[in-house]
Design a protein around this motif. Sequence first.
Motif, PDB file in Angstrom:
ATOM      1  N   SER A 151     -36.099  -9.455 -27.618  1.00 42.02           N
ATOM      2  CA  SER A 151     -37.555  -9.649 -27.673  1.00 42.02           C
ATOM      3  C   SER A 151     -38.202  -9.285 -26.340  1.00 42.02           C
ATOM      4  O   SER A 151     -39.307  -8.737 -26.304  1.00 42.02           O
ATOM      5  N   SER A 152     -37.509  -9.570 -25.238  1.00 40.95           N
ATOM      6  CA  SER A 152     -38.053  -9.238 -23.919  1.00 40.95           C
ATOM      7  C   SER A 152     -38.154  -7.731 -23.735  1.00 40.95           C
ATOM      8  O   SER A 152     -39.122  -7.226 -23.146  1.00 40.95           O
ATOM      9  N   TYR A 153     -37.167  -6.995 -24.259  1.00 45.59           N
ATOM     10  CA  TYR A 153     -37.197  -5.542 -24.115  1.00 45.59           C
ATOM     11  C   TYR A 153     -38.259  -4.912 -25.007  1.00 45.59           C
ATOM     12  O   TYR A 153     -38.876  -3.913 -24.636  1.00 45.59           O
ATOM     13  N   ILE A 154     -38.480  -5.487 -26.185  1.00 44.22           N
ATOM     14  CA  ILE A 154     -39.562  -5.000 -27.054  1.00 44.22           C
ATOM     15  C   ILE A 154     -40.902  -5.170 -26.339  1.00 44.22           C
ATOM     16  O   ILE A 154     -41.741  -4.267 -26.308  1.00 44.22           O
ATOM     17  N   LYS A 155     -41.085  -6.320 -25.740  1.00 46.84           N
ATOM     18  CA  LYS A 155     -42.323  -6.595 -25.014  1.00 46.84           C
ATOM     19  C   LYS A 155     -42.458  -5.667 -23.815  1.00 46.84           C
ATOM     20  O   LYS A 155     -43.536  -5.111 -23.552  1.00 46.84           O
ATOM     21  N   TRP A 156     -41.337  -5.456 -23.110  1.00 42.94           N
ATOM     22  CA  TRP A 156     -41.356  -4.601 -21.919  1.00 42.94           C
ATOM     23  C   TRP A 156     -41.770  -3.178 -22.256  1.00 42.94           C
ATOM     24  O   TRP A 156     -42.618  -2.591 -21.583  1.00 42.94           O
ATOM     25  N   PHE A 211     -25.461  -7.440 -17.213  1.00 40.85           N
ATOM     26  CA  PHE A 211     -26.221  -6.599 -16.296  1.00 40.85           C
ATOM     27  C   PHE A 211     -27.643  -6.481 -16.828  1.00 40.85           C
ATOM     28  O   PHE A 211     -27.850  -6.157 -18.001  1.00 40.85           O
ATOM     29  N   ASN A 212     -28.634  -6.728 -15.957  1.00 39.19           N
ATOM     30  CA  ASN A 212     -30.042  -6.673 -16.340  1.00 39.19           C
ATOM     31  C   ASN A 212     -30.499  -5.215 -16.394  1.00 39.19           C
ATOM     32  O   ASN A 212     -30.793  -4.600 -15.367  1.00 39.19           O
ATOM     33  N   VAL A 213     -30.576  -4.670 -17.595  1.00 32.88           N
ATOM     34  CA  VAL A 213     -30.908  -3.257 -17.778  1.00 32.88           C
ATOM     35  C   VAL A 213     -32.361  -2.963 -17.419  1.00 32.88           C
ATOM     36  O   VAL A 213     -32.689  -1.863 -16.986  1.00 32.88           O
ATOM     37  N   GLN A 214     -33.226  -3.953 -17.581  1.00 33.79           N
ATOM     38  CA  GLN A 214     -34.653  -3.713 -17.343  1.00 33.79           C
ATOM     39  C   GLN A 214     -34.906  -3.272 -15.905  1.00 33.79           C
ATOM     40  O   GLN A 214     -35.775  -2.433 -15.647  1.00 33.79           O
ATOM     41  N   LYS A 215     -34.134  -3.812 -14.952  1.00 36.87           N
ATOM     42  CA  LYS A 215     -34.294  -3.402 -13.557  1.00 36.87           C
ATOM     43  C   LYS A 215     -34.037  -1.899 -13.418  1.00 36.87           C
ATOM     44  O   LYS A 215     -34.719  -1.207 -12.669  1.00 36.87           O
ATOM     45  N   GLN A 236     -45.417  -2.847 -22.986  1.00 36.05           N
ATOM     46  CA  GLN A 236     -46.232  -2.971 -21.780  1.00 36.05           C
ATOM     47  C   GLN A 236     -46.165  -1.695 -20.937  1.00 36.05           C
ATOM     48  O   GLN A 236     -47.078  -1.420 -20.152  1.00 36.05           O
ATOM     49  N   CYS A 237     -45.078  -0.946 -21.076  1.00 34.69           N
ATOM     50  CA  CYS A 237     -44.864   0.231 -20.221  1.00 34.69           C
ATOM     51  C   CYS A 237     -45.235   1.550 -20.900  1.00 34.69           C
ATOM     52  O   CYS A 237     -44.899   2.616 -20.376  1.00 34.69           O
ATOM     53  N   VAL A 238     -45.895   1.513 -22.034  1.00 33.64           N
ATOM     54  CA  VAL A 238     -46.236   2.747 -22.745  1.00 33.64           C
ATOM     55  C   VAL A 238     -46.966   3.761 -21.860  1.00 33.64           C
ATOM     56  O   VAL A 238     -46.617   4.939 -21.844  1.00 33.64           O
TER      57      VAL A 238
END
Length: 380
Positions: free
Chosen positions: A87-92, A267-271, A95-97
């Motif tokens: 859910s955090s990655y969907i939101k991310w 591992f935090n992929v979002q970083k 937000q980054c479109v």
Amino acid sequence: MTKKYVEDYFEYLISHREQLENDEIALRSFLSKHFATIPEGKLYKYRACNKNNFNVLRKGQIYVPYAKEFSDEFDSLLKLDIAKNKSSYIKWIRQCVPKIAYVIVKAACKEKGIQCKNLNLDSFYELFDFYDKDGIFQVSKFRRDSNKMIPYFVEQIEDIDKEKLTEYLKEMQKLMQDSFKEFDVSHFEESLSATWCLLREGFRERLLIYCLTYDKDNRKMWEDYADNRKGFCIEYDFSNLDKYSFEALKKLLYLVPVYYAKNQPYFNVQKMFDYVLDKGIDPKADLGLADIEKSLYSILPYKHTDFACEKEWRLFIYNIKGNVQSNFFDFPFISAIYMGYDIIYQDEQKLKTIAKNLKIKLYKQEIDEIENEYVFEQII
């Protein structure tokens, strides 16, 4: 050794790397404290007797294989948190479109030879004004209003072949609309996971690792890695760093203990994604790179508790630029050789010659019949 020790070590290393790589006093002090955690300050490498291993030892070198060559298919394979934090990655991504669109269009225009001197990120935030109060990209609004985008976007940019750009953006618009028609959480997760799996496999193909242990008396390792005591064990001495040059010591900065746990850290992929986007926006930007390195290196020394008996340390060499031309490295820290109890005569003679040429000590396993233990007798 604990995970916290490894994390603190790389926290300091990465934060003070420039100083450690240029200040000899600081480097010697840092490594002396680090290697003081090893019993007697010595590490060991078990080896079978064969031509290749003898040649490497004879030259005072080490052969450092790529992680992909290890028999454990999970070794150094990053465990990603995409599914765990879906859910955090969907939101991310919603937000980054604007950032994602800007990077894609910028790269595509360059590839197609379209000059966009005034192309900037702010125009994409204005263009993609399809957000709710929580900053989430609204797919339905995008579908409804996207026809207004192209003329608005083209008029905002000066000094450009507007006809060529309009035609290109219409193609991009259709692709994006088709993509959003199929936008689905499960599809997103599968696509993202598949992409990152390719990247993490590529990471293993560029990561070189030399495995060591601080236990030269490990019966299982003598059997598994030294050909059932027909092989030998190399000793590396880090107890007195004054014997080695500044350049030699720099090679030891990424020599760290392995910590053992049942569950591998995520591992935090979002970083990583944030860094890639920021790099696409500004190629000179290194914002967040240090955090990625700290996170990465705090995870790499992990192994499952099944391997805890190996008491391992690892030397990491990351060939990120693809400029490592050889897997062989000079390693002037060899201080002794220990031969297995069942080593054959011919191999024993070869190791005697090598030890004499390297001016190091040579030992051989013998049996203590009272204690039912192996002991080492010095030969040279």
